[in-house]
Write a protein that holds these residues in place. Structure first.
Motif, PDB file in Angstrom:
ATOM      1  N   SER A  10     -62.972  38.454  -8.401  1.00 17.39           N
ATOM      2  CA  SER A  10     -64.450  38.892  -7.454  1.00 17.39           C
ATOM      3  C   SER A  10     -63.938  38.083  -6.430  1.00 17.39           C
ATOM      4  CB  SER A  10     -65.200  40.146  -7.390  1.00 17.39           C
ATOM      5  OG  SER A  10     -65.488  40.347  -6.963  1.00 17.39           O
ATOM      6  N   LYS A  11     -65.274  37.048  -6.875  1.00 19.26           N
ATOM      7  CA  LYS A  11     -65.766  35.890  -6.587  1.00 19.26           C
ATOM      8  C   LYS A  11     -64.843  34.998  -4.838  1.00 19.26           C
ATOM      9  CE  LYS A  11     -70.561  35.382  -8.247  1.00 19.26           C
ATOM     10  NZ  LYS A  11     -70.885  35.784  -9.939  1.00 19.26           N
ATOM     11  N   ARG A  12     -63.934  34.878  -5.976  1.00 18.57           N
ATOM     12  CA  ARG A  12     -62.439  33.484  -5.332  1.00 18.57           C
ATOM     13  C   ARG A  12     -61.890  34.600  -4.705  1.00 18.57           C
ATOM     14  NH1 ARG A  12     -59.213  30.839 -10.124  1.00 18.57           N
ATOM     15  NH2 ARG A  12     -60.913  29.721 -10.707  1.00 18.57           N
ATOM     16  N   SER A  13     -61.456  35.329  -4.475  1.00 16.91           N
ATOM     17  CA  SER A  13     -61.024  36.152  -3.566  1.00 16.91           C
ATOM     18  C   SER A  13     -61.261  37.163  -2.371  1.00 16.91           C
ATOM     19  CB  SER A  13     -60.029  37.606  -4.471  1.00 16.91           C
ATOM     20  OG  SER A  13     -61.157  38.963  -4.741  1.00 16.91           O
ATOM     21  N   GLY A  14     -63.054  37.665  -2.933  1.00 22.17           N
ATOM     22  CA  GLY A  14     -63.843  38.053  -1.730  1.00 22.17           C
ATOM     23  C   GLY A  14     -62.884  39.549  -2.187  1.00 22.17           C
ATOM     24  N   VAL A  15     -63.069  40.456  -2.858  1.00 22.34           N
ATOM     25  CA  VAL A  15     -63.125  41.768  -3.580  1.00 22.34           C
ATOM     26  C   VAL A  15     -63.583  42.436  -4.139  1.00 22.34           C
ATOM     27  CG1 VAL A  15     -60.497  42.767  -3.507  1.00 22.34           C
ATOM     28  CG2 VAL A  15     -59.794  41.221  -2.876  1.00 22.34           C
ATOM     29  N   PRO A  16     -63.683  42.951  -3.960  1.00 23.44           N
ATOM     30  CA  PRO A  16     -65.792  43.447  -4.969  1.00 23.44           C
ATOM     31  C   PRO A  16     -64.630  44.307  -6.179  1.00 23.44           C
ATOM     32  CG  PRO A  16     -65.933  44.574  -2.772  1.00 23.44           C
ATOM     33  CD  PRO A  16     -63.937  43.618  -2.275  1.00 23.44           C
ATOM     34  N   PRO A  17     -65.779  43.939  -7.189  1.00 22.97           N
ATOM     35  CA  PRO A  17     -65.062  45.021  -8.663  1.00 22.97           C
ATOM     36  C   PRO A  17     -64.423  45.864  -7.558  1.00 22.97           C
ATOM     37  CG  PRO A  17     -66.998  43.270  -9.053  1.00 22.97           C
ATOM     38  CD  PRO A  17     -66.425  43.342  -7.339  1.00 22.97           C
ATOM     39  N   SER A  18     -64.716  47.330  -7.391  1.00 23.53           N
ATOM     40  CA  SER A  18     -64.974  48.304  -7.620  1.00 23.53           C
ATOM     41  C   SER A  18     -63.586  48.504  -6.808  1.00 23.53           C
ATOM     42  CB  SER A  18     -65.248  48.973  -6.966  1.00 23.53           C
ATOM     43  OG  SER A  18     -66.493  48.635  -5.373  1.00 23.53           O
ATOM     44  N   THR A  19     -63.661  47.313  -5.571  1.00 28.92           N
ATOM     45  CA  THR A  19     -62.474  47.367  -5.428  1.00 28.92           C
ATOM     46  C   THR A  19     -61.151  47.335  -6.512  1.00 28.92           C
ATOM     47  OG1 THR A  19     -63.233  47.101  -2.530  1.00 28.92           O
ATOM     48  CG2 THR A  19     -60.565  47.099  -3.347  1.00 28.92           C
ATOM     49  N   LEU A  20     -61.507  46.079  -7.135  1.00 31.15           N
ATOM     50  CA  LEU A  20     -59.891  45.533  -7.834  1.00 31.15           C
ATOM     51  C   LEU A  20     -59.971  47.074  -8.738  1.00 31.15           C
ATOM     52  CD1 LEU A  20     -61.732  42.033  -8.606  1.00 31.15           C
ATOM     53  CD2 LEU A  20     -59.517  43.146  -7.290  1.00 31.15           C
ATOM     54  N   ARG A  21     -60.471  47.375  -9.900  1.00 26.81           N
ATOM     55  CA  ARG A  21     -60.568  48.640 -10.465  1.00 26.81           C
ATOM     56  C   ARG A  21     -59.568  49.167  -9.450  1.00 26.81           C
ATOM     57  NH1 ARG A  21     -65.594  46.532 -11.745  1.00 26.81           N
ATOM     58  NH2 ARG A  21     -66.647  48.664 -10.516  1.00 26.81           N
TER      59      ARG A  21
END
Length: 136
Positions: A10-21
């Motif tokens: 999430s930190k590397r990509s800037g994508v929030p964990p909720s979006t990753l899930r």
């Protein structure tokens, strides 16, 4: 194989964990393992996320973007669709450029009121036609 914790990804990509899930839930990305309850991802998922972001910027839906990946997550970019999307963006750019130029003219128009400016009146007519076309 080195895995990235969901927080690190999430930190590397800037994508929030909720979006990753959510992306995992709809099959856009896959976790490789879990460390307790925390998802672990292969490093290649960072590349997938960059491609997903690029696809979203280009106006592709998540479903369309999902179809651009093979089952193993490797990109399979449909060149004809990319050309069509680029053509659509060109049309949007031309339209936005005309709109920008018209707005600048109206802002600097020497007419006493905007309603006395022929270019402003044409802009209003164009906007009315555009709204009517969108409702169909």
């Amino acid at each position: 194989m080195k895995l990235l914790d969901i927080g690190v990804l999430s930190k590397r990509s800037g994508v929030p964990p909720s979006t990753l899930r959510y992306y995992e839930e709809i099959g856009l990305i896959q976790s490789a393992a879990r460390n307790g309850l925390r998802r672990q991802f292969e490093i290649r998922v960072a590349t997938q996320l960059a491609l997903i972001s690029l696809g979203k910027m280009a106006g592709f839906s998540l479903t369309e973007i999902k179809d651009m990946f093979a089952n193993d997550g490797t990109p399979q970019l449909p060149r004809p669709e990319l050309h069509l999307r680029a053509d659509t963006l060109d049309e949007q750019i031309r339209g936005l450029t005309r709109l920008r130029d018209a707005l600048r003219h109206v802002a600097d128009c020497p007419a006493e009121t905007h309603m006395d400016c022929p270019k402003f009146r044409r802009l209003m007519e164009f906007a009315s036609r555009s709204v009517a076309t969108q409702k169909r």
